[in-house]
Scaffold this motif. Structure first.
Motif, short mmCIF file in Angstrom:
data_model
loop_
_atom_site.label_atom_id
_atom_site.label_comp_id
_atom_site.label_asym_id
_atom_site.label_seq_id
_atom_site.Cartn_x
_atom_site.Cartn_y
_atom_site.Cartn_z
N ARG A 252 81.20 33.40 61.95
CA ARG A 252 82.04 32.21 62.32
C ARG A 252 82.29 32.16 63.68
N CYS A 253 81.97 31.01 64.60
CA CYS A 253 82.25 31.01 65.91
C CYS A 253 83.96 30.83 66.23
N ALA A 254 84.60 31.79 66.61
CA ALA A 254 86.02 32.07 66.69
C ALA A 254 86.71 31.45 68.14
N ALA A 255 85.76 31.58 69.13
CA ALA A 255 86.39 31.32 70.35
C ALA A 255 84.91 31.27 71.41
N VAL A 256 85.39 30.83 72.62
CA VAL A 256 84.56 31.17 73.77
C VAL A 256 85.37 31.31 75.01
N ARG A 257 85.00 32.58 75.56
CA ARG A 257 86.09 33.25 76.47
C ARG A 257 85.28 33.84 77.28
N ASP A 258 85.41 33.80 78.76
CA ASP A 258 84.67 34.36 79.99
C ASP A 258 83.33 34.22 79.90
N GLY A 259 82.77 33.16 79.30
CA GLY A 259 81.46 32.68 79.18
C GLY A 259 80.86 33.26 77.97
N ARG A 260 81.50 34.03 77.18
CA ARG A 260 80.96 34.53 75.95
C ARG A 260 81.35 33.85 74.65
N ALA A 261 80.55 33.57 73.69
CA ALA A 261 80.87 33.09 72.35
C ALA A 261 81.30 34.41 71.51
N LEU A 262 82.57 34.20 70.83
CA LEU A 262 83.01 35.29 69.99
C LEU A 262 82.71 35.10 68.55
N PHE A 263 82.35 35.87 67.79
CA PHE A 263 81.93 35.56 66.34
C PHE A 263 82.99 36.56 65.36
N SER A 264 83.48 36.08 64.32
CA SER A 264 84.26 36.79 63.41
C SER A 264 83.23 37.64 62.89
N GLY A 265 83.82 39.07 62.28
CA GLY A 265 83.26 39.73 61.47
C GLY A 265 83.36 39.47 60.18
N GLY A 266 83.05 40.25 59.07
CA GLY A 266 82.89 40.05 57.59
C GLY A 266 82.16 39.20 57.16
N LEU A 267 80.85 39.17 57.34
CA LEU A 267 79.85 38.34 56.85
C LEU A 267 79.57 38.70 55.47
N ARG A 268 79.59 39.88 55.12
CA ARG A 268 79.41 40.33 53.61
C ARG A 268 80.37 39.68 52.84
N ASN A 269 81.55 39.78 53.29
CA ASN A 269 82.68 39.02 52.34
C ASN A 269 82.34 37.41 52.07
N VAL A 270 81.94 36.69 53.48
CA VAL A 270 81.69 35.36 53.17
C VAL A 270 80.59 35.05 52.37
N PHE A 271 79.36 35.79 52.36
CA PHE A 271 78.22 35.57 51.75
C PHE A 271 78.55 36.12 50.20
N SER A 272 79.34 36.96 49.88
CA SER A 272 79.68 37.31 48.35
C SER A 272 80.51 36.32 47.85
N LEU A 273 81.48 35.71 48.54
CA LEU A 273 82.19 34.73 47.83
C LEU A 273 81.26 33.38 47.83
#
Length: 401
Positions: A252-273
């Motif tokens: 998930r795109c959590a923020a844009v900071r200093d020109g960088r898009a920051l993404f959350s971790g935990g994709l495995r859990n998101v997929f499993s759910l």
């Protein structure tokens, strides 16, 4: 207010009860279908499921999916058949309560009425996160309202933010055009296009899932639309299909900071759910087929491979490097009630209502997700909703008289 399928269905039942009314539309009949869809858009629901009061699909492809033009023509035909009293090109600028009902101010004059039905839809404005302001100016930003086709985007990579129906469809189309595509994935609803040789929405209809009442589905109103696409081949478009196409998945795109898009971790859990919820729904379909003696009519039970997580998902992406030239914010939509001068909108901008009966006497809503049933989100769900909401409105007027 609104001459889409919801407003016209309300008009149908108001006419049936001989209640004088007017349908106000800021543009043309089916305006959002004409102006706010990309070129390749198709309905998620099969044609046989496209129906309005007294009008169903009669074409040669019942298992196909309507294009934007076909949906527009379908709604136009309904407006003509129902002889709805539509006033087009009329924008509402204010609705306020009076002793006798409501005073409506429009760009074409003032209207006094005893009741108001808000049928302007839930997708008036794209819901773009505030941190989009921090995206470098070298990156073009679009919403699904702006997007038409890949050829109109700058050359180079595309970041699609959001993995509901819109996000996965646009990611697939952009990738098929030859562009590098990164898809930011948050909570999503995974569904196969077909299950046991039937469209998955046939199962929703037949098993009664569509008819689940809004009282038990409060959270469902906030869920993203399922990962479905309407194609002649009835293709399943899930994250595994996108990975096979070469789309890169990130969190998930959590923020844009200093020109960088920051993404959350935990994709495995998101997929499993998402996988778990899909499996539970398929179990519901299987149980219904067994208990109703329908197993022989459909194919054998199926189960689908788990969503494959990337070996190492990126947690950030430098938007200044030139790798990404465009961001498409497929992050949902929200209604616009800035014109509503009645205290019925909560702190999150949502209308306070109970199954379409708004928290102000004589004020009603139609066409919102899961308004009265799970099927309310789709065109074929409006008939029952409109009949019941207009029934409540008629009783309200009768008591006042």
């Amino acid at each position: 207010m609104g001459a889409g399928h919801a407003g016209l269905a309300a008009s149908h039942f108001l006419s049936e009860r001989s209640l004088d009314h007017l349908v106000i539309e800021r543009g043309e009949v089916a305006n959002s279908w004409r102006r706010e869809r990309w070129d390749s858009f198709r309905l998620l629901t099969p044609n046989w499921q496209s129906r309005l009061p007294g009008l169903g699909y009669e074409g040669p492809e019942p298992d196909g999916y309507m294009t934007t033009k076909e949906v527009t023509q379908f709604i136009e035909r309904f407006a003509a058949l129902s002889r709805a009293p539509v006033r087009t090109g009329t924008n509402v600028t204010s609705v306020r309560r009076t002793d006798d009902g409501y005073h409506v101010t429009t760009t074409r004059g003032e209207i006094q009425c005893r009741a108001v039905v808000i049928a302007s839809g839930a997708c008036n404005r794209p819901a773009v996160p505030s941190f989009s302001d921090a995206v470098p100016p070298s990156v073009e930003q679009l919403t699904p309202f702006d997007y038409r086709d890949p050829d109109r985007l700058p050359d180079g990579g595309v970041l699609v933010v959001g993995a509901s129906a819109t996000g996965v469809q646009l990611a697939a189309e952009l990738r098929a055009s030859g562009r590098p595509v990164t898809l930011a994935v948050g909570e999503h609803v995974r569904l196969p296009r077909t299950y046991r040789a039937r469209d998955v929405l046939w199962w929703m209809d037949a098993s009664g899932v569509w008819d689940q009442r809004y009282d038990d589905l409060t959270r469902a109103r906030r869920l993203p639309s399922p990962q479905l696409v309407g194609t002649p081949e009835r293709t399943t478009l899930d994250l595994n299909a996108l990975t096979s196409m070469g789309v890169e998945l990130v969190g998930r795109c959590a923020a844009v900071r200093d020109g960088r898009a920051l993404f959350s971790g935990g994709l495995r859990n998101v997929f499993s759910l998402a996988d778990l919820k899909m499996e539970r729904l398929l179990d519901t379909f299987d149980e219904w087929a067994r208990t109703h003696g329908r197993d022989a009519e459909v194919g054998p039970p199926e189960r689908f491979a788990p969503t494959r997580p990337p070996e190492s998902a990126r947690l950030q992406l430098d938007l200044r490097s030139g790798e990404i030239r465009t961001i498409v914010w497929a992050t949902g939509f929200r209604p616009d009630y800035t014109w509503l001068d009645v205290p019925v909108v909560d702190e999150k901008g949502r209308l306070r209502h109970d199954g379409g009966v708004v928290d102000s006497p004589g004020l009603y809503a139609l066409g919102l997700p899961v308004l009265r049933r799970r099927r309310s989100t789709f065109i074929h769900g409006i008939e029952a909703d409109a009949r019941e909401v207009i029934g409540h409105l008629a009783r309200y007027l009768a008591v006042r008289r």
